[in-house]
Write a protein that holds these residues in place. Structure first.
Motif, PDB file in Angstrom:
ATOM      1  N   ASN A   1       0.822  -1.209   0.000  1.00 27.39           N
ATOM      2  CA  ASN A   1       0.000   0.000   0.000  1.00 27.39           C
ATOM      3  C   ASN A   1       0.858   1.261   0.000  1.00 27.39           C
TER       4      ASN A   1
ATOM      5  N   PRO B   1      -6.138   4.867  -4.115  1.00 30.49           N
ATOM      6  CA  PRO B   1      -7.129   4.517  -5.139  1.00 30.49           C
ATOM      7  C   PRO B   1      -8.152   5.634  -5.301  1.00 30.49           C
TER       8      PRO B   1
ATOM      9  N   SER C   1      -5.119  -1.718  -0.290  1.00 29.68           N
ATOM     10  CA  SER C   1      -5.933  -0.502  -0.387  1.00 29.68           C
ATOM     11  C   SER C   1      -6.739  -0.406  -1.678  1.00 29.68           C
ATOM     12  N   TRP C   2      -6.347  -1.098  -2.722  1.00 28.95           N
ATOM     13  CA  TRP C   2      -7.069  -1.042  -3.995  1.00 28.95           C
ATOM     14  C   TRP C   2      -8.152  -2.114  -4.115  1.00 28.95           C
TER      15      TRP C   2
ATOM     16  N   PHE D   1     -11.735  -0.732  -4.354  1.00 22.16           N
ATOM     17  CA  PHE D   1     -11.928  -0.054  -5.637  1.00 22.16           C
ATOM     18  C   PHE D   1     -12.150  -1.080  -6.756  1.00 22.16           C
TER      19      PHE D   1
ATOM     20  N   CYS E   1       1.942   2.213  -3.458  1.00 23.53           N
ATOM     21  CA  CYS E   1       0.874   2.522  -4.417  1.00 23.53           C
ATOM     22  C   CYS E   1       0.288   3.897  -4.129  1.00 23.53           C
TER      23      CYS E   1
END
Length: 136
Positions: free
Chosen positions: A21, A27, A109-110, A113, A24
């Motif tokens: 995370n 999101p 975390s994505w 999404f 990245c």
């Protein structure tokens, strides 16, 4: 990897994806709000709120991901003998095998999404039998 209790005392596996995370970007928002969206719902006086709920058991674990993404979510190595006894595959001369996820991990975390985008696509397709690029 760690586990939390779900309803009915079942365990849910959570991947500690903090390192992934951190690498990245955040999101984007999703067209379908999360549980926090309920705190912002306002119903005008005299109106009624109609609600429908859909829950797919273990939804993240039903959403496949590519091997390229899955490799970011590798589990600790296991001996090739143990891996062979579980999978039935021959790992040739490998001393250790690094299992990795092929599904959206809880903790990434994505994941929310991506899962929401899949849901919107399936909803649009089921209603119109067409796919709209605006969903993505």
């Amino acid at each position: 990897v760690f586990f939390v209790f779900k309803k009915a005392k079942q365990l849910r596996m959570i991947i500690d994806a903090r390192k992934v995370n951190a690498r990245c970007r955040e999101p984007p928002g999703t067209p379908i709000g999360g549980s926090g969206a309920w705190s912002r719902v306002r119903v005008p006086e005299g109106e009624k709120l109609h609600v429908a709920i859909a829950d797919v058991q273990a939804y993240f674990y039903r959403c496949g991901i590519s091997s390229e993404l899955g490799r970011y979510f590798s589990l600790p190595p296991v001996s090739s003998e143990i891996a062979r006894s579980i999978s039935g595959q021959d790992f040739k001369q490998a001393k250790a095998v690094y299992p990795f996820l092929k599904v959206l991990p809880m903790g990434f975390s994505w994941s929310f999404f991506f899962s929401q985008r899949i849901y919107v696509y399936l909803y649009e397709y089921s209603c119109t039998n067409k796919f709209s690029k605006s969903s993505f």
